[in-house]
Design a protein around this motif. Sequence first.
Motif, mmCIF file in Angstrom:
data_model
loop_
_atom_site.group_PDB
_atom_site.id
_atom_site.type_symbol
_atom_site.label_atom_id
_atom_site.label_comp_id
_atom_site.label_asym_id
_atom_site.label_seq_id
_atom_site.Cartn_x
_atom_site.Cartn_y
_atom_site.Cartn_z
ATOM 1 N N UNK A 65 43.068 48.658 29.074
ATOM 2 C CA UNK A 65 41.650 49.012 29.187
ATOM 3 C C UNK A 65 40.873 48.801 27.893
ATOM 4 N N UNK A 66 41.521 48.984 26.748
ATOM 5 C CA UNK A 66 40.815 48.805 25.488
ATOM 6 C C UNK A 66 40.397 47.345 25.306
ATOM 7 N N UNK A 67 41.320 46.424 25.648
ATOM 8 C CA UNK A 67 40.987 44.993 25.550
ATOM 9 C C UNK A 67 39.877 44.659 26.543
ATOM 10 N N UNK A 68 39.987 45.199 27.766
ATOM 11 C CA UNK A 68 38.948 44.962 28.789
ATOM 12 C C UNK A 68 37.598 45.450 28.287
ATOM 13 N N UNK A 69 37.576 46.636 27.676
ATOM 14 C CA UNK A 69 36.315 47.189 27.159
ATOM 15 C C UNK A 69 35.734 46.330 26.040
ATOM 16 N N UNK A 70 36.607 45.726 25.214
ATOM 17 C CA UNK A 70 36.126 44.858 24.141
ATOM 18 C C UNK A 70 35.358 43.665 24.714
ATOM 19 N N UNK A 71 35.887 43.077 25.776
ATOM 20 C CA UNK A 71 35.184 41.951 26.422
ATOM 21 C C UNK A 71 33.891 42.425 27.073
ATOM 22 N N UNK A 72 33.954 43.553 27.730
ATOM 23 C CA UNK A 72 32.761 44.082 28.410
ATOM 24 C C UNK A 72 31.641 44.380 27.424
ATOM 25 N N UNK A 73 31.990 44.833 26.243
ATOM 26 C CA UNK A 73 30.971 45.226 25.256
ATOM 27 C C UNK A 73 30.149 44.030 24.764
ATOM 28 N N UNK B 37 26.074 43.861 38.664
ATOM 29 C CA UNK B 37 26.859 44.789 39.495
ATOM 30 C C UNK B 37 28.344 44.767 39.144
ATOM 31 N N UNK B 38 28.909 43.575 38.924
ATOM 32 C CA UNK B 38 30.341 43.481 38.647
ATOM 33 C C UNK B 38 30.698 44.074 37.296
ATOM 34 N N UNK B 39 29.798 43.966 36.342
ATOM 35 C CA UNK B 39 30.011 44.604 35.036
ATOM 36 C C UNK B 39 30.153 46.111 35.211
ATOM 37 N N UNK B 40 29.211 46.695 35.948
ATOM 38 C CA UNK B 40 29.244 48.148 36.134
ATOM 39 C C UNK B 40 30.425 48.574 37.000
ATOM 40 N N UNK B 41 30.848 47.697 37.899
ATOM 41 C CA UNK B 41 32.025 47.997 38.719
ATOM 42 C C UNK B 41 33.262 48.150 37.831
ATOM 43 N N UNK B 42 33.436 47.212 36.883
ATOM 44 C CA UNK B 42 34.597 47.276 35.997
ATOM 45 C C UNK B 42 34.540 48.472 35.057
ATOM 46 N N UNK B 43 33.359 48.725 34.496
ATOM 47 C CA UNK B 43 33.195 49.890 33.616
ATOM 48 C C UNK B 43 33.516 51.169 34.389
ATOM 49 N N UNK C 285 30.158 35.350 32.237
ATOM 50 C CA UNK C 285 31.133 35.329 33.330
ATOM 51 C C UNK C 285 32.557 35.080 32.824
ATOM 52 N N UNK C 286 32.676 34.358 31.732
ATOM 53 C CA UNK C 286 34.006 34.181 31.143
ATOM 54 C C UNK C 286 34.482 35.508 30.550
ATOM 55 N N UNK C 287 33.571 36.215 29.891
ATOM 56 C CA UNK C 287 33.910 37.545 29.363
ATOM 57 C C UNK C 287 34.303 38.490 30.498
ATOM 58 N N UNK C 288 33.564 38.399 31.599
ATOM 59 C CA UNK C 288 33.857 39.244 32.758
ATOM 60 C C UNK C 288 35.221 38.882 33.362
ATOM 61 N N UNK C 289 35.517 37.594 33.388
ATOM 62 C CA UNK C 289 36.813 37.135 33.910
ATOM 63 C C UNK C 289 37.957 37.724 33.100
ATOM 64 N N UNK C 290 37.819 37.695 31.791
ATOM 65 C CA UNK C 290 38.874 38.236 30.927
ATOM 66 C C UNK C 290 38.954 39.755 31.039
ATOM 67 N N UNK D 135 34.896 32.995 37.600
ATOM 68 C CA UNK D 135 35.085 34.454 37.596
ATOM 69 C C UNK D 135 35.400 34.967 39.002
ATOM 70 N N UNK D 136 34.620 34.512 40.000
ATOM 71 C CA UNK D 136 34.807 34.984 41.369
ATOM 72 C C UNK D 136 36.195 34.595 41.891
ATOM 73 N N UNK D 137 36.648 33.414 41.495
ATOM 74 C CA UNK D 137 37.976 32.924 41.868
ATOM 75 C C UNK D 137 39.053 33.840 41.271
ATOM 76 N N UNK D 138 38.915 34.145 39.987
ATOM 77 C CA UNK D 138 39.870 35.029 39.298
ATOM 78 C C UNK D 138 39.837 36.419 39.912
#
Length: 905
Positions: free
Chosen positions: A386-394, A401-407, A371-376, A342-345
């Motif tokens: 953003x809708x696809x990103x939100x689906x992974x985040x959910x 911290x990185x989850x909340x950063x993306x949200x 972390x794979x979900x976060x990577x995607x 994830x950090x690499x991506x």
Amino acid sequence: MKKLISIVILIFIVLSCSDKKKELVQDNKTKNLPINSVIEIKKETISKGNQLFLDGKYQEALRFYEKGVKENRSVAYYNIGVSYYLLGDLEESEKYFKLAIDDDKNFKEAYINLVAVLIQENKVDEAEKYIQFLEGYKDLKTYINLANLYLKKGSTAKSYYYFQKAMEIDEKNEFVRASYGNFLISIEEVDKGIEILSKIKKKGYDEYYNLAKAYFYKKDYRKSIDNVKKAIDLKKTEQALKLLAENYNKIQDYILEATVLSQLIEISNKPEFRYRYALALYKSGDFSKAKEVVTALINEFPNESRYYKLKYDILINERKYNEALQVVKNAYTNLKSSFFRYLYIRHLLLYFDNVKKAYQLIKNVKEEDDYILLSKAIYYAKIGKFQIANNYLSNISNKGSDYYLLVSYILLKQRDYKRALENIEKISRYENRYYLYKFIALWNLGYFDALLTLSKERLNYLKYNRELPKVSFKLKSSIYDIGFFYRYDGKFEDILRLFLFPLVIDPNESIEFLTLGYKLLQDNENLKAIIELKKSANFNNGIMYNNKGVDYFLNGDFYKAINYFQKAAKYLKNNPFVTYNLGIGYLALGDLKKAYYYFDNSLLNNRFILYSYLGKAVVFYLRGEATRIISQYDLVINNYDEAVNSVNYPHIFLLAKYFAMIGLGKYDDVIFEISNSKSEFNYELFVGKLAQFMKEGQVGVFDKDEFSVIYHFECFDELLRKDFSLTGDRVCKNYKLYSNLYLSKRNMYNFSNKMDKYELAQYIMYNLAINQLDNVLKGLKILSRKDFRYSKLYEISLYYFLLKKDFVNAEASYTALEKLKFKNLFTQYYRMLYFLLNYNEKRLIKEINSFIKEYPVDYRGLMVDTLLSFKNNNLKKVLDDLISMKNIEPKINEKVNLEILIDDI
């Protein structure tokens, strides 16, 4: 058989002798410690050792005790154990207490001391084995050691029992009370423990350490630091240094935390301490040293993931993105963890915009850990899905911290700033985007007090703020951005303009006043001209036209009024009354340029036409030249005081003085003078009430019947009562329209081709303020046909094209204003906006500096400068600008019209 009996008798004799009570040396050092003091026996070598012991010379005492082994093995070993204990060497102390016991199985004091040492070494199970040898001993130190033992074993009830036993023996004993206080703190009876320990007069290491621990529990870190330092002064231990470091961490003094951790490493070179040391160095901004320490840890422990992460963070804050990429790539290769994938991506996307490579790293991954979900999610957020990103985040369970950063990023992109702010608060403070995202959300919500707090706090993180925000700006239409001819914000100059009336010329009253002006301002030759002027028949004709113009003015027909004032001017050459009247005529129409010209001209001919100063003050207000207003009020008062001592001055001019005093905030002076005046002049009484109104802001101070004869009073009264029915003359109607707009009652503002250019421009500005841009464009086309050289046409169009982000046409309007050599606060402001929105940093800086120099008490230059400073990540400048803005304009949150748009993660 006889031999066996002899051995048994000998053992019995030895045991009998050993069981005798031994004589302890009385010393202050062990008095408040869990161990007993050294033993006194009548042996020369041991006695010499004891003397040195009493003098605190423990190392020298040891040499004598070692020689004294030949005199008495058990006592010598025991005394050596006590000496090592006081020297802080628990391991050696334990060894010699055991040797003493091996030599004398009934050595009670040795058992007590050995248990005390084992407890301090956290060897509680071993200590418990010796309890059987302490049974039956009923003294303080035995009870205290048993209490401490059971406390460490987690048996609070037994521990409490033995502390109570000790208290029964001597509850006033400081050692007992100190030990009990330590016990209370250990079982989290913190306040009671602090109360007991604070009263101990001669505190030792344990008391100071436990007080420090108690205050740490209470989050009183300053007191904790004070006590743990005193503990360290007595004995530098690992636990005390750890506590001191933790305190400094809590108060975010990372420099001192690092200093303490370096001392801790000297005592115990544990990887944990070295990591914490590197982390403290990083947080203190010493990136170079932190990197050195953490690199050494990686070399020693290549499988410890947090070491790689810390080195990565350091390199990011040094903006060494290529080196950081190599670190995260190595970590991913070595550890094969989804976190480092994830950090690499993340790194590829954020710092190299390498979407293709990032996608290759996730496209074939089927596992679905966090972390794979976060990577995607970060990949799809980066490409704007953003809708696809939100689906992974959910589907992420452990939200870091990185989850909340993306949200937060997605919510900022969607301009949902309130929800974004809630999520931003959960981002790590050491993540640069915490500050950047929070600033954007607070700015766009208009939370300027919170912005100030954020900016002040962020100065502590200056070295972590090196990454520039990826932002642009959007202009929102605002009534505060538009140079209306008629404003009514309730400021004094708004009110003053409403009550500026034309001056009637009374021949009998005015000739002497006119003469005074010429006497004071012109030479003797011109006095002859005044004499001729008095005799001239034209004078009476001029007065007639002037007074007829006054009549039309008071009835709201400003064009006819101006026509008659111009006729009067032909007869009364440079008459200051007439030129003043022309000034307020053009002011009523909205022609500020001509209004200023005539006000200024009247004063060139006679500096005692006090109303012209008031007219100029209003023009300065409308042009945004706030620094020039006060000087006009001062000139009114100074010239009035000079004139009244020289001639029979027209009484109506006293009102000008009162208006000026109100403008200067001298409300009490006006109220006092008028209340002591014998005049029953309605205007004078009204101005007194006006001063009271400005002072108290109370609407109900005006009597409608009493002041109905006052010019524009009815309009003023309706404005106060928020009655916006479109009655009254041109000034009054436009004041009401503006007030309606100010209160967000946004009706359509229709205009017609029949309107003069001033009125048409005003109505176009109304539509501009409510973002009716199609109407604005229609109006601009009509206005250009009326007068294509009219400066207001290009002022309005420049703002219009900025709202549309049509920079080609904005440039054309900008150029037209340059050719017309026209500028005021609003055109200067629009120039700044032009270079901010169509970003040109060099020209923007030049415009900001020019604006602030020319309009030092206006918030707009500082507002644009704040955004420029934010874009350049100049935190100190941002804070300075915010403070200045808030001081200049307390209601700044209502007036900011620029939105910060986030362009990328």
